[in-house]
Design a protein around this motif. Structure first.
Motif, PDB file in Angstrom:
ATOM      1  N   LEU B   5      -2.755  63.426 -44.424  1.00 35.38           N
ATOM      2  CA  LEU B   5      -2.631  64.876 -44.482  1.00 35.38           C
ATOM      3  C   LEU B   5      -3.913  65.420 -45.106  1.00 35.38           C
ATOM      4  O   LEU B   5      -4.297  65.031 -46.194  1.00 35.38           O
ATOM      5  N   VAL B   6      -4.568  66.312 -44.369  1.00 34.35           N
ATOM      6  CA  VAL B   6      -5.826  66.882 -44.860  1.00 34.35           C
ATOM      7  C   VAL B   6      -5.639  68.386 -45.022  1.00 34.35           C
ATOM      8  O   VAL B   6      -5.099  69.048 -44.146  1.00 34.35           O
ATOM      9  N   MET B   7      -6.060  68.897 -46.168  1.00 33.21           N
ATOM     10  CA  MET B   7      -5.876  70.327 -46.435  1.00 33.21           C
ATOM     11  C   MET B   7      -7.242  70.996 -46.571  1.00 33.21           C
ATOM     12  O   MET B   7      -8.121  70.452 -47.236  1.00 33.21           O
ATOM     13  N   TYR B   8      -7.409  72.141 -45.911  1.00 33.20           N
ATOM     14  CA  TYR B   8      -8.671  72.887 -46.010  1.00 33.20           C
ATOM     15  C   TYR B   8      -8.439  74.219 -46.709  1.00 33.20           C
ATOM     16  O   TYR B   8      -7.316  74.702 -46.814  1.00 33.20           O
ATOM     17  N   GLU B   9      -9.556  74.787 -47.154  1.00 32.10           N
ATOM     18  CA  GLU B   9      -9.535  76.026 -47.923  1.00 32.10           C
ATOM     19  C   GLU B   9      -8.715  77.135 -47.238  1.00 32.10           C
ATOM     20  O   GLU B   9      -7.821  77.725 -47.838  1.00 32.10           O
ATOM     21  N   GLU B  10      -9.017  77.365 -45.973  1.00 32.01           N
ATOM     22  CA  GLU B  10      -8.405  78.490 -45.260  1.00 32.01           C
ATOM     23  C   GLU B  10      -6.877  78.354 -45.217  1.00 32.01           C
ATOM     24  O   GLU B  10      -6.138  79.293 -45.537  1.00 32.01           O
ATOM     25  N   GLU B  11      -6.427  77.145 -44.864  1.00 33.18           N
ATOM     26  CA  GLU B  11      -4.985  76.949 -44.737  1.00 33.18           C
ATOM     27  C   GLU B  11      -4.304  76.962 -46.104  1.00 33.18           C
ATOM     28  O   GLU B  11      -3.191  77.463 -46.237  1.00 33.18           O
ATOM     29  N   LEU B  12      -4.998  76.420 -47.110  1.00 32.45           N
ATOM     30  CA  LEU B  12      -4.389  76.428 -48.441  1.00 32.45           C
ATOM     31  C   LEU B  12      -4.217  77.872 -48.935  1.00 32.45           C
ATOM     32  O   LEU B  12      -3.197  78.220 -49.527  1.00 32.45           O
ATOM     33  N   GLN B  13      -5.205  78.691 -48.631  1.00 26.29           N
ATOM     34  CA  GLN B  13      -5.083  80.108 -49.006  1.00 26.29           C
ATOM     35  C   GLN B  13      -3.890  80.750 -48.310  1.00 26.29           C
ATOM     36  O   GLN B  13      -3.135  81.517 -48.911  1.00 26.29           O
ATOM     37  N   GLN B  14      -3.739  80.426 -47.024  1.00 22.33           N
ATOM     38  CA  GLN B  14      -2.589  80.976 -46.274  1.00 22.33           C
ATOM     39  C   GLN B  14      -1.275  80.521 -46.909  1.00 22.33           C
ATOM     40  O   GLN B  14      -0.350  81.311 -47.091  1.00 22.33           O
TER      41      GLN B  14
END
Lengths: 195, 159
Positions: B5-14
């Motif tokens: 599972l990889v998390m990026y800035e944009e999705e974490l903000q969402q």
């Protein structure tokens, strides 16, 4: 299945200690907990029976430091070793990144070791994992006991694939961190390969 | 391990936004998003005094055990759970098959309101996770891990 968070710059990995009942899985985690700086560890959780037998799992979150700007966190879990807790063991293997098989060196426990190792392979396979492809190390615990089987015999029976192996006396801490470091290194190496 | 599972800035903000909105709209104490394997992903509300790491691991264990019960009863899974306490109640729901949405609430809210708001949040979370999965599968994303050296790994263990 590790969890890589590019936003908070963290890598989270799951390591499971597996082995027969009373082999010392919980003792391994307790020793690590006691010897780790407070800022590098979270609370250790033991879901145990009144007689201190693991009922569901033990859990210890550890922070190892940074690698290329990413904070590496390892979540250590143990499984309940007793045979009839098989359903619980399967659940804990979900999402595993690395496995420690903790064998009991006592000659009387050889059958239990073999049964547990078979059970590990079977339960991993049910989750779609192959033990031979996972970061995996073997620990022979209770080396200080007079009835400990010779290393050659343990090795032949419990480590036919010749993965890294460690002699341990978990109550005194011997071999505990060597085992953890070895499996953690393998997990990070695998992460590099998989990227 | 291609299934990380990889998390990026944009999705974490969402996801953080979804947590904050749910926290407000459900009058909740706190909202947590947890990976089914027990990793905490995002939080909203009053989380300062919560041991989020332990909560995440135990919640995932709980959901996994309940999933085991479901299988024994020939159910696919129990999509939701509710724990009633004297002061704090917990609502758990499985989202997009891989996340657990946890809402902690007290007498300022009600199970009915929480359920209603969770339904909407779950749809938004599912969309975000779909986007995240697509992104992490596309090879365009740079990976820092290919550059990790043996020395980097060894350095972690220098006592």
């Amino acid at each position: 299945m590790s969890f890589i968070n590019y936003s908070s710059r963290e890598i989270n990995c799951k390591i499971v200690y597996y082995g027969p009942g009373l082999c010392g899985k919980t003792t391994n985690l307790q020793y690590i907990y006691n010897k780790t700086n407070p800022e590098a560890k979270g609370k250790m959780i033991s879901l145990a029976t009144e007689t201190e037998r693991t009922l569901f799992f033990d859990f210890l979150p550890l922070s190892l430091g940074e690698i290329r700007g990413f904070r590496t966190r390892f979540h250590l879990y143990t499984v309940p070793g007793q045979v009839f807790y098989d359903a619980s063991r399967k659940l804990i293997l979900k999402g595993v990144d690395g496995v420690v098989f903790c064998g009991d060196s006592q000659i009387e426990r050889m059958e239990a070791n073999i049964e547990s190792l078979d059970n590990l392979r079977t339960n991993l396979a049910e989750q779609g994992y192959d033990l031979d492809k996972l970061p995996y190390v073997v620990q022979y615990n209770k080396r200080d006991l007079p009835n400990a089987a010779p290393m050659a015999e343990l090795e032949e029976t419990l480590n036919p694939t010749k993965v890294p192996q460690f002699e341990a006396v978990a109550t005194k801490g011997n071999g505990v961190f060597d085992t953890l470091k070895a499996v953690a290194k393998l997990v990070l190496t695998e992460l590099r390969k998989g990227s | 391990m291609g299934n990380n599972l990889v998390m990026y800035e944009e999705e974490l903000q969402q996801i953080n936004r979804i947590c904050d909105t749910l926290h407000k709209e459900a009058n909740a104490k706190a909202v947590l998003v947890i990976d089914k394997n027990g990793q905490a992903i995002a939080q909203g509300g009053e989380v300062e005094h919560l041991d989020v790491t332990s909560l995440s691991s135990l919640t995932a264990g709980n959901v996994a055990a309940t999933g085991g019960i479901a299988q024994l009863l020939s159910e696919k899974e129990f999509a939701g759970q509710f724990h009633e306490g004297e002061r704090t109640n917990v609502h758990l729901s499985i989202v997009a098959q891989r996340l657990i949405l946890v809402v902690l609430f007290d007498e300022r809210s009600s199970l009915g309101l929480v359920r209603l708001r969770v339904r909407k949040a779950a749809l938004e979370l599912t969309a975000t996770i779909d986007q995240l999965v697509k992104k992490s599968e596309s090879s365009a994303q740079p990976s820092v891990f290919a550059e990790i050296t043996d020395a980097d790994i060894d350095n972690l263990f220098n006592d």
